[in-house]
Each structure stands twice: as C-alpha cells, then as structure tokens.
Design a protein around this motif. Structure first.
Motif, mmCIF file in Angstrom:
data_model
loop_
_atom_site.group_PDB
_atom_site.id
_atom_site.type_symbol
_atom_site.label_atom_id
_atom_site.label_comp_id
_atom_site.label_asym_id
_atom_site.label_seq_id
_atom_site.Cartn_x
_atom_site.Cartn_y
_atom_site.Cartn_z
ATOM 1 N N THR A 44 -5.477 6.212 0.891
ATOM 2 C CA THR A 44 -4.397 5.305 1.310
ATOM 3 C C THR A 44 -4.635 4.847 2.741
ATOM 4 O O THR A 44 -4.480 3.656 3.067
ATOM 5 N N ILE A 92 0.839 -1.208 0.000
ATOM 6 C CA ILE A 92 0.000 0.000 0.000
ATOM 7 C C ILE A 92 0.873 1.258 0.000
ATOM 8 O O ILE A 92 0.577 2.239 -0.680
ATOM 9 N N GLU A 140 -7.232 2.178 2.762
ATOM 10 C CA GLU A 140 -6.664 0.895 2.299
ATOM 11 C C GLU A 140 -5.870 0.225 3.423
ATOM 12 O O GLU A 140 -5.957 -0.989 3.635
ATOM 13 N N PHE A 178 1.291 4.231 -2.699
ATOM 14 C CA PHE A 178 1.239 5.633 -2.285
ATOM 15 C C PHE A 178 2.440 6.408 -2.837
ATOM 16 O O PHE A 178 2.309 7.559 -3.243
#
Length: 441
Positions: free
Chosen positions: A427, A413, A430, A417
């Motif tokens: 983000t 993740i 997530e 980003f």
C-alpha cells in the motif's frame, strides 16, 4: 464534503475598527461615518458550503451587509472548487472572494496568478490574533493570500455516552486503550466503530492522526511536502497500526464491506441515528452538527467526544482543516472584497457563525462564550491551545490529484487498504507511485 471549520492596533479609532475599516493600513477608509460606505456595491463569494453550513455562512454575509451596506451573493461550488472557479475566471465571470477548503488549492490558485495579496489590516489582524501556523498555511512564499475564517478540529472521536456506559468503558487516552475499549463495547452487543469507507477523505484523516502522533510533526511536514517518500518505514508503521483496526471485524460496524458502503453522514447515523449499530465514530468536530441537526441529539448529553488518543507514546495529535478566504484578481469588486476579508478577520464576524453552531474559529480573540454549546467551546479551546503544534490536514496540502479526488490517489488507495489491509508495504508503494506522479504534475 465537510473538510472538510479584536483590536488590530490600539491607535485605530473604535469606529474604524467596528466598521472593519482600512484606516490603519494607510489604505482608503472603507467605512464612512454612517457605516454604509459600500452601499450599492455587490460582492460575490464562492465556497463549497451547502445546507446548514451555507445557511449559517449567510448569517455572516448578512451581518457584513448590515455593517457596510454592501450586498453579497453566495455561489456554491460543490467539492470541485478549482475547476468551477477556473471556468468562471475563463468565462469572465470570476467571483470576488473564494472560500478555499484546501491548502493545495490555495497554492494552485496563487501559482496560476489568480490571487491578490491581502491588505495590511487583515495581515496585522492575523499576526495579532492567530497562531502563526495559520498565516503560514495562508501564505505562498512570503505573500499572504488566505485568511483562515473557519477551522475544523479533526482529532475528535465521537461516542454515544449510553453505549460506553453500558459497556462500562471510560474514554481512552491511548490508541491501544481505544482498541481495547472497542472490544469491550463490541462484547456488549454494538460494534465499536462506524467507519465511513465510502468517502476516501475520512480514511486519510484516520491515517494522518496516527501518523502525526506516531512519527511526530517534523516527519508529518516532510511527508506532506513529499520530501519524505511514502515508502518510508514510518508510513508502513502507521499503515500497520491502522490496519489492525481495519481488519478487526469485531471493531467495525458491518466489517470492511459495511464500512466501504457507508458514507460520512451514514457513519454518524450508525452511532447517533434511530437504530445504533456502533458506539463510536471518528471524524472532526463537524460530526456534532450532523448528530444535532439530523438526529436531534443534545451535544454533551446524547453525543460527546474524546480527543484522538496518543499512539505508541507519542503526543496526542491535533489535525486541523479549514476554509481560507481569498480575493481574486479578476473579481469585479476588489476593494469591497478586501473590506469583507478585514471583517472576516475580526472576532465579531466569527461570533456570528459560532453562535449558530457547526463552526470553529482559529481567532484567539473570539470569546469562547460566543459558541452555542460547551462541546464547541471545548473543541475551540483545544484548537486554539494547540497553537503552532496544529498540523493542517495532510491530504488537503497535497495536489488535488493525489489528496483530493474521488476514486483516485490517496482516497482510492486507502479504500483498497480498508478492503484488504494485509500488506501495508505494498500500500505504501502504491501511495508513493501516485504521490510522485501528482507532485511532478
């Protein structure tokens, strides 16, 4: 992966102490008068180390053999310690000692019922010579299972003194000043930072330093335990702060694409290799080992560091990592294994690796003169001086599915980003989704 760094009691006799004996613990005396009490016994020690780290740890094993007569065998597990150790236990081939690189893995091993509590001698040694935070990270509930032998100081920004001097820049003390200094460096012809985006764990370290300084230690602990959601405004704020750096093409060598194609050793090479592309690289004290061993840099002269700077008026962070020694219940030689951990808890054992370089000890009794260079002395001093304000690497405290798996969870993740830092809120959402799933598992 590079996370991936004494007197027990005055009443003990000097001999018992020197031989790492358990005389004071009321247990059997581990070392006899001749000091070769474990002759004919072999202990197997498993750990993630390879290359120069494995070679240096071997020196510690050899010193233990010289002291006790016990033979040792090192097994390199690679990054996936829990899987390798689990399959060895199932196959009836468990190692005696495992050097565990993540708090989350230590907790997992304890929950599986794989670990033996450490001896009272080791526990007393840690109570006397370590900040209490290290015992906390080595314990599950009230039971002490893990001795932190090697620590990492993950709040160090490494730089080329030449590059900064050429730009007329001094090491900064605030995060904003660091980005400003970065622009000055890039104006003089080199990118400011080399970022190892191909390795997701380095990105978690960037986030953790910013978060600890900006949000403070209590929030850091809550997020690490997932008592605070990743959608919390403090997380969005830290991601926004990190995103400022990630989206600034002037600041990152090769831009976002270049960063995503750079692994950790490559990020060090971009600053300290034969063709420098950047003036600074953020990562732990182990950067020095790569700069020295692979690129022949003299630490303190051709390569130096400044502490990760304070963010938004917070305190400068001290994030740490480390490897904890644990004893497995299924090991064939538990008594010798316990004696080995009693030895690892002494400053004498730490001094062996400290002299070889690429190592920090949380043991306050280790003489700083044991370290091979001034920079190692400085990082060790800073780590010990931070006492209980040290915070362990957050992703290492998480379940491996979230904080320790390539191409998944937090690692992936944060790589996404880095590729596109335009929506910190999305983000954070997530991250929360992945964390919620992993912490339930």
């Amino acid at each position: 992966m590079m996370r991936r760094r004494t007197t027990l009691l005055a009443s003990c006799t000097a001999l018992a102490l020197a031989l790492g004996a358990t005389a004071c613990g009321g247990g059997p005396v581990a070392a006899g008068g001749g000091g070769k009490s474990l002759s004919g016994q072999t202990i197997t020690v498993a750990g993630v180390w390879s290359g120069s780290e494995q070679k240096n740890f071997q020196k510690v094993l050899d010193a233990f053999t010289a002291k006790t007569g016990a033979k040792t065998q090192f097994v390199s597990t690679g990054d996936n310690v829990s899987t390798v150790v689990g399959s060895k236990i199932e196959g009836g081939n468990a190692p005696d000692v495992v050097m565990v690189p993540q708090v989350g893995v230590l907790q997992q091993f304890a929950k599986e019922g794989w670990l033996k509590p450490l001896s009272k001698t080791t526990e007393r040694s840690v109570d006397t010579n370590y900040a209490s935070v290290w015992k906390k990270y080595g314990s599950v509930g009230d039971t002490f299972y893990g001795l932190y032998f090697k620590a990492a100081h993950k709040s160090t920004v490494w730089y080329s003194p030449d590059a900064l001097a050429q730009a007329g820049v001094k090491p900064p003390t605030t995060y904003d000043a660091m980005l400003k200094a970065g622009h000055t460096v890039s104006d003089s012809g080199l990118a400011a930072f080399s970022v190892a985006g191909q390795d997701g764990w380095t990105l978690t370290d960037w986030f953790e330093n910013i978060y600890l300084s900006q949000a403070g230690p209590e929030k850091y602990d809550a997020l690490a335990a997932h008592q605070l959601k990743w959608t919390d405004p403090t997380v969005v704020k830290a991601l926004t702060t990190l995103g400022k750096l990630f989206k600034d093409k002037q600041l990152i060598a090769g831009g976002q694409k270049g960063a995503l194609n750079t692994d950790f050793p490559g990020s060090v090479e971009k600053v300290f290799g034969p063709k420098p592309e950047a003036g600074m690289v953020y990562e732990g004290d182990f950067v020095a080992g790569v700069a020295k061993d692979q690129f022949g840099k003299k630490i303190g002269q051709d390569a130096n560091f400044f502490p990760f700077p304070a963010v938004d008026g917070g305190k400068a962070p001290v994030v740490s990592g480390g490897d904890a020694a644990v004893v497995l219940k299924d090991g064939k030689n538990q008594k010798a294994a316990m004696t080995f951990l009693e030895y690892l808890a002494t400053p004498e054992a730490a001094a062996v690796w400290a002299g070889a370089g690429g190592f920090l000890s949380p043991n306050k009794k280790l003489d700083l003169a044991s370290y091979s260079d001034d920079i190692a002395r400085e990082t060790a001093k800073s780590l010990v001086a931070a006492g209980d304000s040290v915070r362990f690497d957050m992703s290492d405290q998480a379940p491996a599915a979230f904080g320790g798996t390539k191409g998944a969870g937090e690692w992936k993740i944060l790589q996404d980003f880095l590729r596109d830092p335009s929506d910190p809120k999305a983000t954070a959402a997530e991250l929360e989704k992945a964390a919620a799933k992993a912490y339930q598992g």
